[in-house]
Motif scaffolding. Structure first.
Motif, PDB file in Angstrom:
ATOM      1  N   LYS A 127       0.648  -1.563   0.017  1.00 12.60           N
ATOM      2  CA  LYS A 127      -0.247   0.216  -0.322  1.00 12.60           C
ATOM      3  C   LYS A 127       0.518   0.910  -0.252  1.00 12.60           C
ATOM      4  CE  LYS A 127      -0.439  -0.237   4.849  1.00 12.60           C
ATOM      5  NZ  LYS A 127      -1.307   0.143   5.986  1.00 12.60           N
ATOM      6  N   GLY A 128       0.140   2.217  -0.461  1.00 10.47           N
ATOM      7  CA  GLY A 128       1.102   3.626  -0.374  1.00 10.47           C
ATOM      8  C   GLY A 128       1.041   3.648   0.877  1.00 10.47           C
ATOM      9  N   VAL A 130       3.924   3.978   2.584  1.00  6.34           N
ATOM     10  CA  VAL A 130       5.318   3.262   3.335  1.00  6.34           C
ATOM     11  C   VAL A 130       6.385   3.819   3.840  1.00  6.34           C
ATOM     12  CG1 VAL A 130       3.409   1.614   3.985  1.00  6.34           C
ATOM     13  CG2 VAL A 130       5.200   1.121   2.309  1.00  6.34           C
ATOM     14  N   SER A 133       8.657   4.835  -2.352  1.00 10.76           N
ATOM     15  CA  SER A 133       9.689   5.846  -3.188  1.00 10.76           C
ATOM     16  C   SER A 133      10.989   6.116  -2.509  1.00 10.76           C
ATOM     17  CB  SER A 133       9.309   6.954  -3.994  1.00 10.76           C
ATOM     18  OG  SER A 133       7.970   6.560  -4.087  1.00 10.76           O
ATOM     19  N   SER A 161       6.582  10.537  -7.280  1.00  8.59           N
ATOM     20  CA  SER A 161       7.622  11.299  -6.461  1.00  8.59           C
ATOM     21  C   SER A 161       8.630  11.550  -6.975  1.00  8.59           C
ATOM     22  CB  SER A 161       7.558  10.075  -4.686  1.00  8.59           C
ATOM     23  OG  SER A 161       6.651   9.500  -4.363  1.00  8.59           O
ATOM     24  N   ASN A 287      10.364  -0.675   6.808  1.00 10.55           N
ATOM     25  CA  ASN A 287      11.041   1.023   6.404  1.00 10.55           C
ATOM     26  C   ASN A 287      10.162   1.914   7.613  1.00 10.55           C
ATOM     27  OD1 ASN A 287      12.172   3.463   5.961  1.00 10.55           O
ATOM     28  ND2 ASN A 287      10.072   4.466   4.976  1.00 10.55           N
ATOM     29  N   MET A 288      10.806   2.869   8.422  1.00  9.13           N
ATOM     30  CA  MET A 288      10.429   3.134  10.062  1.00  9.13           C
ATOM     31  C   MET A 288       9.718   2.551  10.171  1.00  9.13           C
ATOM     32  SD  MET A 288       6.571   5.421   8.116  1.00  9.13           S
ATOM     33  CE  MET A 288       7.325   6.328   5.798  1.00  9.13           C
ATOM     34  N   ILE A 322      15.096   0.445   8.535  1.00 12.76           N
ATOM     35  CA  ILE A 322      15.332   1.803   7.851  1.00 12.76           C
ATOM     36  C   ILE A 322      14.645   3.023   9.324  1.00 12.76           C
ATOM     37  CG2 ILE A 322      15.599   3.386   6.569  1.00 12.76           C
ATOM     38  CD1 ILE A 322      15.509   2.137   4.568  1.00 12.76           C
ATOM     39  N   ALA A 332      14.528  13.901   1.366  1.00 10.53           N
ATOM     40  CA  ALA A 332      13.217  13.883   0.350  1.00 10.53           C
ATOM     41  C   ALA A 332      12.422  15.177  -0.441  1.00 10.53           C
ATOM     42  CB  ALA A 332      12.247  12.691   0.622  1.00 10.53           C
TER      43      ALA A 332
HETATM   44  P1  ADP Z   1       5.125   5.516  -0.822  1.00 11.97           P
HETATM   45  O1  ADP Z   1       5.783   5.777  -1.777  1.00 11.97           O
HETATM   46  O2  ADP Z   1       5.381   4.438  -0.221  1.00 11.97           O
HETATM   47  O3  ADP Z   1       4.077   5.640  -1.152  1.00 11.97           O
HETATM   48  P2  ADP Z   1       6.738   7.859   0.259  1.00 11.97           P
HETATM   49  O4  ADP Z   1       8.892   7.410  -0.337  1.00 11.97           O
HETATM   50  O5  ADP Z   1       6.734   8.569  -0.758  1.00 11.97           O
HETATM   51  O6  ADP Z   1       5.834   7.070   0.691  1.00 11.97           O
HETATM   52  O7  ADP Z   1       6.549   8.254   1.383  1.00 11.97           O
HETATM   53  C1  ADP Z   1       6.263   9.015   2.334  1.00 11.97           C
HETATM   54  C2  ADP Z   1       6.587   9.874   3.057  1.00 11.97           C
HETATM   55  O8  ADP Z   1       7.046   9.619   4.769  1.00 11.97           O
HETATM   56  C3  ADP Z   1       7.309  11.155   1.641  1.00 11.97           C
HETATM   57  O9  ADP Z   1       7.521  12.389   2.241  1.00 11.97           O
HETATM   58  C4  ADP Z   1       8.657  10.714   2.810  1.00 11.97           C
HETATM   59  O10 ADP Z   1       9.649  11.406   3.234  1.00 11.97           O
HETATM   60  C5  ADP Z   1       8.541   9.943   3.969  1.00 11.97           C
HETATM   61  N1  ADP Z   1       9.122   9.105   4.562  1.00 11.97           N
HETATM   62  C6  ADP Z   1       9.658   7.909   4.116  1.00 11.97           C
HETATM   63  N2  ADP Z   1      10.592   7.076   5.169  1.00 11.97           N
HETATM   64  C7  ADP Z   1      10.451   7.699   5.926  1.00 11.97           C
HETATM   65  C8  ADP Z   1      11.319   7.715   7.018  1.00 11.97           C
HETATM   66  N3  ADP Z   1      12.287   6.267   7.512  1.00 11.97           N
HETATM   67  N4  ADP Z   1      11.613   8.315   7.791  1.00 11.97           N
HETATM   68  C9  ADP Z   1      11.146  10.162   7.855  1.00 11.97           C
HETATM   69  N5  ADP Z   1      10.130  10.278   6.530  1.00 11.97           N
HETATM   70  C10 ADP Z   1      10.165   9.304   5.726  1.00 11.97           C
END
Ligand code: ADP
Length: 377
Positions: A127-128, A130, A133, A161, A287-288, A322, A332
């Protein structure tokens, strides 16, 4: 007279996988199908282990479809489970389907449109939001920093993104003839659908349009020689991964997941999708995973280790964790992923750990595909 194997296969095309929403014949699940003189249909299915939970629903759907055929009174369905891509059912049950079925990946391998790219790796998520990207971009930048030639393609055609994350929104796109020249930034070659559409237009694609956009982006970009091409997929289990599997011979896929239990169910669905498409899962990234406060204390916000456990249960490699990191987010948003590798905090070490593990998994895949040969002159 009971129906022929071909007629049964035709009928099985009306049965869809409850998670992937495509018919089980197209997905290459049907290994054999026949019916005996007593009107009993016999079907053998070959599925990835991660799909075992849909067995009851598939049984129900297949039985209903087959008993609706003339002269079929019942159906016997046998499920064979593959542990991972390539490892197939036990010997003795290796019947071929009446129509020899090629998986999407086998078809792609036979007809490779990107012969100058050594390894193509898709990054997906159930899902989105997470961090798919984010992980894709940082894998690409980290790999490039290790001295190999890397490209990244924003295959997330519904919500690209990369223009923001790589800062390419400030660069001008160039073309030569009908080929797109990728941006060169952060040591990478990069292309994104975001560069080809107007910023404020919503990206609504119907299935065939999504297929076409993805194909064009992948094959009409002048990639040149690359060691790795990282493809950031849209989240979920939609049309694009199937297009990808049919089009490009992938080394494998990386699945990004956050630690919570609710995120894992979606991630398992993504694993199932890749495995069903015969795409090798190179590993799961958590992640997170956790957060380190200014006080230096590690806060376990989402339940660190959840994705690792899920990877273990699904028998796929775990590539690393991560942390939630404010610099990762600001870099980012600021289009400067290189800064993630040059800061003082633990982030660079965690990212490099994931990249090292990914390289190891790719090396294992390379070894698996190596077949000895001798030349006699
Ligand atoms: P997805 O591609 O899964 O929809 P993104 O990579 O676009 O998610 O990340 C969503 C948001 O969360 C972005 O603003 C990104 O900078 C932030 N983000 C992603 N991973 C982390 C992390 N480990 N720590 C802090 N911010 C994060």
């Amino acid at each position: 007279m009971p129906p022929t194997s071909d007629q049964i296969l035709e009928q099985l095309k009306t049965v869809t996988d409850p998670e992937l929403h495509r018919d089980i014949v197209t997905l290459g699940m049907v290994k054999s199908a026949s019916a005996n003189d007593d009107g009993i249909a016999q079907v053998v299915l070959s599925l990835p282990q991660s799909a075992s939970r849909i067995q009851p629903l598939l049984t129900e759907r297949i039985t209903a479809a087959l008993v609706a055929m003339p002269d079929i009174t019942d159906a016997q369905i046998q499920f064979e489970y593959r542990l991972a891509s390539g490892q197939d059912a036990p010997a003795g049950q290796q019947q071929q389907s009446p129509e020899e079925q090629l998986t999407p990946q086998q078809t792609a391998r036979q007809d490779n449109p990107l012969p100058t790219v050594k390894h193509i790796i898709a990054v997906g998520a159930g899902k989105g939001g997470v961090g798919k990207s984010t992980v894709a971009v940082n894998l690409a930048v980290g790999l490039a920093r290790s001295g190999v030639k890397v490209g990244i393609m924003d295959g997330d055609i519904y919500g690209p993104s990369l223009p923001t994350m790589l800062g390419t929104d400030k660069l001008e796109l160039k073309t030569i003839g009908n080929m797109i020249i990728p941006f060169e930034t952060h040591g990478l070659k990069a292309i994104t659908i975001g560069a080809l559409v107007e910023d404020d237009k919503p990206l609504i694609w119907r299935g065939p349009m999504a297929h076409g956009a993805f194909r064009q982006l992948a094959t009409q970009t002048e990639w040149g020689d690359l060691d790795y091409l990282i493809i950031d997929l849209p989240p979920g289990t939609g049309d694009v991964p199937l297009t990808l599997a049919q089009l490009l011979p992938l080394t494998g896929a990386v699945v990004v997941c956050t630690p919570q239990k609710v995120a894992q169910d979606d991630a398992v669905r993504a694993l199932h999708m890749f495995q069903q498409l015969d795409i090798n899962v190179l590993g799961v990234v958590e992640n997170m995973s956790y957060f380190i406060g200014n006080d230096g204390v590690e806060y376990d916000i989402f339940g660190k280790g959840g994705a690792e456990m899920m990877a273990k249960q699904s028998a796929v490699p775990f590539l690393g964790a991560i942390p939630i990191n404010m610099n990762l987010r600001t870099n980012a948003d600021g289009g400067d992923p290189t800064a993630n590798f040059t800061g003082e905090d633990k982030l660079a070490a965690e990212l490099n750990n994931v990249i090292g593990n990914l390289k190891n998994q790719v090396a294992i895949t390379d070894n698996d595909q190596w077949t000895p040969s001798i030349s006699i002159s």
